[in-house]
Scaffold this motif. Structure first.
Motif, PDB file in Angstrom:
ATOM      1  N   ASP A   1       0.917  -1.125   0.157  1.00 34.15           N
ATOM      2  CA  ASP A   1       0.000   0.027  -0.004  1.00 34.15           C
ATOM      3  C   ASP A   1       1.034   1.418   0.081  1.00 34.15           C
TER       4      ASP A   1
ATOM      5  N   GLU B   1       2.396   1.832  -3.375  1.00 41.68           N
ATOM      6  CA  GLU B   1       1.290   2.257  -4.513  1.00 41.68           C
ATOM      7  C   GLU B   1       1.176   3.679  -4.212  1.00 41.68           C
TER       8      GLU B   1
ATOM      9  N   SER C   1       4.305   5.368  -5.482  1.00 39.61           N
ATOM     10  CA  SER C   1       4.518   5.392  -6.981  1.00 39.61           C
ATOM     11  C   SER C   1       3.571   6.507  -7.802  1.00 39.61           C
TER      12      SER C   1
END
Length: 532
Positions: free
Chosen positions: A424, A427, A430
């Motif tokens: 998580d 993510e 990114s």
């Protein structure tokens, strides 16, 4: 012949012939003899000469020998009396003489040897009594000295025990704190990773939402997540494992924002009043730790007021130093005596009963404020309440806006490799960087990152410090062996800031949980920094 030159004998007799005979016999055996003819004269000579032995005739012209003996024994009990008489020789007379205090009774005329023997016997008794008195005095002094030694030893033992008990209490508290530190340190990593994902996603939602209702709901959830982040920071501060992060802080805004928390913590019986001076500059402080300090002081104040009273939190400019601001927490409680004030900031010192306090509240407040470059003072009196003032330096920059988002930071086109074991968090990181134009790759551990770096040359390595297997510092060392001068930004959810900084050296470090804007700014700063 025994030498008795240092022994003075008073020979008391009103008859010249017997007095002469007794004096002569004693002198021939080495005694020093002085004479008296009356009882009054005898008493005057005893007063001035203090003879150890008095040879006292019973029949005297002015006072009887019995009365003279009684007076001698009352005033000079150490003087020994050998009563003599050629007339009063019956057992009744001898008994009366001994009852009047005489040490012996000798019937005259006596043989010279008998008289000398009687005197020598009295000398031996006198010497034995003197030795006994000396021994008793010595024993009494030794007993006094021994009692004094025992009392001193008892006091020392008691002191070693206000000391052993304190040391044991401190050790127990220290062990508790160490256990808390270890527990919170482990929890912080997972909780901070979770908060990073929550805060990041909520921040993105509220910035991108077109529906006002969704944006408002995201804002509420975002604030709740930030309170969770503050809670984590406070727990870590309690375990003394996290360094303070100073920044410009709006004191009035901070205290106003604590209103609900303080009221809920203190209860309905405590009236909370705020007196906040308008137009104050920002203070240089760690907002989370300052909140914790004010909350600690408020809880102490509640206890001092026995659950009912008025708590006043105020802010003002320091009148004695215009470069400082003052936050005061005042109560209407019992106040503190001087001896308690003198130890109020000592770790583990508390006046509360066992189980009601750790003695760490004020010491923690003092430690936080001193780390911030400020001071803490106590103004109190028994029965007059307590006012604790925290003086903090003024910040020379304004506080950063809490609403900054990704659109407020510079974009980029560089390549970034993200290494983090939490999917998580990867993510979120990114997504933030991709939205800003960066070319991003991410992997879940150090081993995968090092394999990728064998033929991949990113401009920046974003590296989680705590991961299964090799930690971030080990991965960084290996990565720089593959790519000299590789820029690295460490991110960490662990609490032990000092240990991390020792491991990563001068590399950039960003603590979790962070907001997307903070992460983007840290990436941009790391890329723009001069290569090591």
């Amino acid at each position: 012949m025994t030498n008795h030159d240092n022994v003075i004998i008073l020979n008391v007799d009103d008859q010249d012939a017997p007095r002469y005979v007794k004096t002569r016999d004693l002198q021939e055996r080495g005694f020093t003899v002085i004479e008296a003819r009356t009882g009054a004269e005898a008493l005057r000579l005893i007063e001035t000469e203090r003879p150890p032995i008095v040879l006292l005739d019973v029949e005297l012209p002015d006072i009887t020998g019995y009365d003279v003996c009684s007076f001698i024994k009352k005033k000079w009990p150490g003087v020994m009396v050998l009563m003599t008489s050629s007339t009063f020789t019956t057992s009744i007379h001898r008994t009366r003489g001994l009852d009047s205090g005489a040490d012996s009774y000798l019937v005259q005329p006596a043989e010279p040897l008998e008289l000398a023997a009687a005197v020598n016997a009295m000398i031996r008794i006198r010497q034995a009594e003197d030795a006994m008195r000396t021994l008793n005095a010595s024993l009494e002094q030794r007993i006094k000295d021994r009692v004094a030694d025992l009392e001193a030893a008892n006091l020392k033992l008691k002191h070693e025990m206000e000391q052993r008990e304190r040391a044991e209490t401190a050790l127990v508290q220290s062990q508790k704190m160490e256990a808390i530190g270890q527990l919170t340190g482990g929890l912080a990593h997972d909780f901070n990773n979770l908060l990073t994902a929550v805060v990041g996603n909520l921040d993105m939602i509220r910035m991108r939402a077109t529906d006002p209702r969704i944006a408002r709901q995201a804002e509420h959830a975002f604030r709740a997540a930030e309170r969770g982040s503050k809670l984590t920071a406070q727990l870590l501060a309690f375990s003394r494992t996290q360094k303070l992060a100073t920044a410009p802080v709006d004191l009035n805004g901070l205290i106003s924002g604590m209103g609900e928390l303080v009221n809920q913590t203190l209860g309905a019986e405590i009236t909370v009043v705020t007196e906040l001076q308008d137009g104050l500059p920002h203070a240089l402080a760690d907002a989370n730790q300052l909140e914790l300090a004010i909350l600690n002081l408020s809880i102490n104040a509640r206890d001092a007021m026995s659950g009912a009273g008025t708590l006043t939190i105020s802010t003002r400019l320091d009148s004695s130093n215009r470069q400082r601001l003052v936050v005061c927490v005042a109560d209407t409680g019992t106040g503190m005596p001087p001896e308690v004030v003198a130890r109020a900031f000592d770790p583990f010192f508390t006046t509360k009963p066992p189980g009601k306090g750790t003695g760490l509240g004020l010491s923690q407040v003092y430690g936080i404020v001193r780390q911030l470059g400020g001071d803490v003072t106590i103004d109190t009196a028994v029965g007059k309440g307590t006012r604790i003032s925290i003086a903090l330096p003024i910040a020379h920059a304004e506080a950063e806006s809490e609403n900054a988002g990704p659109s407020d930071v510079s974009r980029g086109s560089e390549t970034v490799l993200i290494v983090d074991d939490d999917p998580d968090v990867r993510e979120i990181m990114s997504g933030v960087l991709s939205d800003l134009g960066y070319r991003v790759k991410d992997v879940e551990n150090g081993e995968s990152a090092l394999k990728l770096l064998s033929d991949y040359r990113p401009d920046l390595l974003v590296l989680d410090f705590g991961m299964p297997g090799a930690n971030g510092a080990d991965v960084a060392t290996s990565a720089r062996q593959l790519i000299a001068g590789l820029r690295i930004l460490f991110v960490s959810g662990y609490s032990d800031t000092s240990a991390i900084e020792r491991a990563v050296g001068k590399a950039s470090l960003l603590h979790k949980p962070f907001r997307p804007a903070e992460f983007a700014a840290a990436v941009r700063s790391s890329l723009d920094a001069r290569r090591d």
